[in-house]
Write an enzyme that holds these catalytic residues in place. Structure first.
Site, PDB file in Angstrom:
ATOM      1  CD  GLU A 142      -0.824  11.848 -50.680  1.00 53.40           C
ATOM      2  OE1 GLU A 142      -1.407  12.163 -51.835  1.00 53.40           O
ATOM      3  OE2 GLU A 142      -1.683  12.088 -49.895  1.00 53.40           O
TER       4      GLU A 142
ATOM      5  CG  HIS B 264      -4.348 -19.075 -55.401  1.00 53.11           C
ATOM      6  ND1 HIS B 264      -4.520 -20.385 -55.301  1.00 53.11           N
ATOM      7  CD2 HIS B 264      -5.046 -18.789 -54.080  1.00 53.11           C
ATOM      8  CE1 HIS B 264      -4.995 -21.032 -54.458  1.00 53.11           C
ATOM      9  NE2 HIS B 264      -5.347 -20.066 -53.547  1.00 53.11           N
TER      10      HIS B 264
ATOM     11  CE  LYS C  61      -2.399  17.538 -57.705  1.00 55.09           C
ATOM     12  NZ  LYS C  61      -2.950  18.308 -56.327  1.00 55.09           N
TER      13      LYS C  61
END
Ligand code: PA5
Length: 446
Positions: free
Chosen positions: A285, A306, A420
């Protein structure tokens, strides 16, 4: 000081001269932070927080934590992003991921960080019939995920305990003056804690945002702040050799400048997982804007050796690793001898698991560096509240420097608003009617 950088394994990727050429820029970034002259300078409240924090509120946090531990079986923490990751990170790092299962007494669960009926229902089941309290955390006081979870849990608490008792069990951490949550808290009489105006969400773990849940979990918040203060003093030093945050910011910036686009934070400790999540938010951010910035990724070794190990060893050469190495575990585990040696592991009998882990770290380091992946090693002490305080401040300070090196504002997050706006429009929130129409047409065409 227990955060030290080893940049030896960068030598085949960036030269001493290239590295040294960054010093003046790092110093300039440091001066911008100290003089409060860079972009976002009204969000620098975190810089001296470990020394200047509100002592009266700190005492109230400890009292509230003691009350919650006394009168509750469960604490539910509702918050998202900077309003939750730091608390979860510190609790899991210090107490381990199984703290709820292993310890008698109060359990802590986090919610309000997703939009999932399944998750919400699970949290409800964990609270139903128990003596529970809620810590709702939102600086803005209007974040959908948090508000949603809080509304559902508040209703449950009020139903189970009555409104009056429920109000005594709700703790709101929010803005000092404004926002829906502040208004609700004032009206209902919840105990409130403050997210300071000059501290953004991702820098707020050492405020009440992180401190209340961390204290409830039984982690020593005084030691956490002491560790942060120790590192605050180290990060104020204006000498590359003595300031690990300068070294880290310089190394990652030079790697970025010379073509590395992804930084992978690796730790050989599962309980560090949420610290890595917190770190990703902090750097992602802060730096990811104006089409710039390293992409912060994380891996948990040896599990991810792995899976992602293949890509790291042989995939596109656009990444580097920052490996966090801790001091020896405070709970050693020795490999037992097995007379039959059916599994062929007797060559390790009597050895400590920490020793085995160190060999895995060294072997991986050599393989990855030879495979073309620069490695920064970040050494710290044994995991505890103090060393985490140090590490948190170290990453925060280096992040501020990194933003200024990149010439972006490390303290805003304008990009977070885009989703948003669309979500509010699609949900039919008043005021978003025109956008709703536009999005509906776009979705129809898609
Ligand atoms: O770093 C940030 O600012 C964000 O991650 C916020 O912490 C997150 O969006 C939650 O915001 P709020 O505390 O206003 O609910």
């Amino acid at each position: 000081m227990s955060v030290a950088l080893n940049t030896k394994h960068l030598s085949s990727f960036i030269s001493e001269e290239e590295y040294a050429a960054i010093y003046p820029q790092v110093e300039a970034a440091h001066n911008q932070l100290e003089a409060k002259s860079g972009p976002g300078n009204d969000f620098l409240g975190w810089m001296y927080l470990p020394r200047d924090y509100d002592k009266e509120e700190f005492a109230r946090i400890k009292e509230a934590a003691a009350k919650i531990r006394e009168d509750s079986d469960v604490l539910v923490v509702a918050g998202i992003g900077g309003s939750y990751l730091g608390a979860r990170a510190v609790i899991e790092a210090v107490k381990g991921q199984f703290h709820n299962e292993l310890e008698n007494g109060l359990k802590i669960y986090f919610c309000g960080n997703s939009i999932s009926p399944t998750y919400l229902n699970n949290i409800i089941s964990l609270c139903k019939g128990k003596r529970f309290s809620i810590n709702v955390i939102s600086k803005s006081g209007t974040t959908t995920e948090t508000s949603l979870a809080f509304r559902v849990l508040r209703e449950l608490l009020e139903k189970e305990m009555g409104v009056e008792e429920a109000n005594k069990r709700i703790y709101a951490t929010t803005d000092r003056r404004k926002g829906a949550l502040k208004a609700l808290a004032d009206q209902a009489g919840y105990e409130t804690f403050v997210v300071p105006d000059d501290i953004g969400g991702r820098y707020s773990v050492l405020t009440a945002v992180g401190l209340l849940p961390i204290a409830v979990a039984g982690v020593d918040i005084c030691r956490l702040m002491e560790g942060a203060e120790t590192m605050m003093e180290v990060c104020a030093k204006t000498d590359m050799a003595e300031n690990p945050a300068w070294q880290y910011a310089a190394a990652r910036y030079e790697l970025y400048r010379t073509g590395k686009k992804i930084e992978v934070l690796a730790a050989y400790e599962p309980s560090f997982r949420f610290m890595a999540e917190w770190w990703k938010q902090l750097y992602g951010e802060s730096e990811g804007k104006e089409h710039k910035g390293l992409f912060p990724a994380s891996v948990e070794f040896t599990a991810d050796l792995h899976s992602m190990g293949q890509y790291i060893q042989q995939g596109e050469r656009s990444l580097f690793e920052t490996v966090v190495r801790f001091g020896a575990s405070h709970r050693p585990q020795v490999v037992p001898l097995d007379e039959t040696d059916g599994d062929g592991l007797n060559f390790l009998a009597g050895k400590d698991v920490d020793f085995i882990r160190t060999q895995a770290m060294d072997g991986t380091l050599l393989a990855h560096v030879e495979g073309g992946v620069p490695n920064i090693i970040l050494r710290t002490g044994q995991i505890n509240a103090f060393t985490l305080g140090e590490l948190i401040y170290f990453f925060e300070y280096a992040c501020g420097l990194s933003g200024y090196l990149l010439d972006v504002n490390p303290f805003d997050q304008p990009g977070v608003e885009a989703y948003k706006k669309n979500m509010f429009a699609l949900l039919g929130k008043p005021g978003y009617e025109a956008l709703r129409q536009e999005l509906a047409e776009k979705l129809h065409r898609a």
